[in-house]
Design an enzyme around this catalytic site. Sequence first.
Site, mmCIF file in Angstrom:
data_model
loop_
_atom_site.group_PDB
_atom_site.id
_atom_site.type_symbol
_atom_site.label_atom_id
_atom_site.label_comp_id
_atom_site.label_asym_id
_atom_site.label_seq_id
_atom_site.Cartn_x
_atom_site.Cartn_y
_atom_site.Cartn_z
ATOM 1 N N GLU A 140 0.868 -1.176 0.000
ATOM 2 C CA GLU A 140 0.000 0.000 0.000
ATOM 3 C C GLU A 140 0.899 1.217 0.000
ATOM 4 O O GLU A 140 1.596 1.485 0.972
ATOM 5 C CB GLU A 140 -0.927 -0.026 1.219
ATOM 6 C CG GLU A 140 -1.942 1.099 1.244
ATOM 7 C CD GLU A 140 -1.491 2.262 2.091
ATOM 8 O OE1 GLU A 140 -1.233 3.339 1.504
ATOM 9 O OE2 GLU A 140 -1.376 2.109 3.311
ATOM 10 N N CYS B 203 -2.227 9.158 3.807
ATOM 11 C CA CYS B 203 -1.821 8.815 2.442
ATOM 12 C C CYS B 203 -2.966 8.858 1.442
ATOM 13 O O CYS B 203 -2.735 9.024 0.244
ATOM 14 C CB CYS B 203 -1.158 7.437 2.414
ATOM 15 S SG CYS B 203 -2.243 6.094 2.966
#
Length: 307
Positions: A4, A38
Amino acid sequence: MTLELGGRNPAIVTKNANVKLAAKRLLWGKIMNAGQVCISQNYTMVDKEILDPFIAEMKVTMKQFYPNGAKNTEDFGRIVHGRQWSRLKKMLDDTKGKIVMGGDMDESQRYLGPTVILVDSPSDPLIAEESFGPLIPILPVEDLDTAIRIANEVHRTPLGLYPFGNKQETERMMTETQSGGVSVNDALFHGSLPTLPFGGVGDSGQGAYRGKSSFDCFSHRRSVTTTPGWMEGLLDVRYPPYEGKLAKFQKMNELKPNFDRDGKVTSSLISYIFSLGAGSKTGGVIRYAVVLLTAFGLRQYLDGKGR
């Protein structure tokens, strides 16, 4: 392997969006943990027709969130360390955009307030680079076509996409772009649901985790086959010599999907049964005819034997 990663995540606000709601939710997406998330939007493209009211709503919402200022409350965080604070300040120094809200900072506290910057180019450092902070660059666009084109040029496969518009516009934004996830009419919401698979695509990551996806991520699906002895007659095509076996081999390996190019199922269990597996009406009729003739011949044979 599951990764990720980050991304230059776009938010797109069309002229048909709820301006007040979009401003409130997108501001929230960049004040959460002082923008150090993020999947928060890295930049926001706004239709020129609603640019002024959008910025005005951002200012109103900012006062509602922090009546005494973001610096004077425990409800707004600080930048994680000095190096990150300096990097964000440099991004502000290098931008050619105009600060229209915020811009206050205090290095001693690693404080950098929510800052809205009006930029005029996708190549501006605030768009071309991932900020990972409370910087909110806004890029005015002529229409949705322009917004989609810029989104794909800036980052083809971001971690998140945040579309604000009517149903048809939202469908276009999701169809004509790629991203790890999408929060329609919201900011980063898809990443807050613990049971929803979360992950990137392309250079924003691969695979997904959370909920059952986490279990699948750390599980190996072992493929197992068992070949019974009675199938040997069917499998003789795989043994040499191969002369005269090509047609049989091709027939055994001819696999066709049960759906068309639009994903519409073209065959089902019911149609398979009614066509006796022929795959077409004509083939089914022929197979039924063969079955009926065989049954009729067998019946005649048995009747004759009985006499």
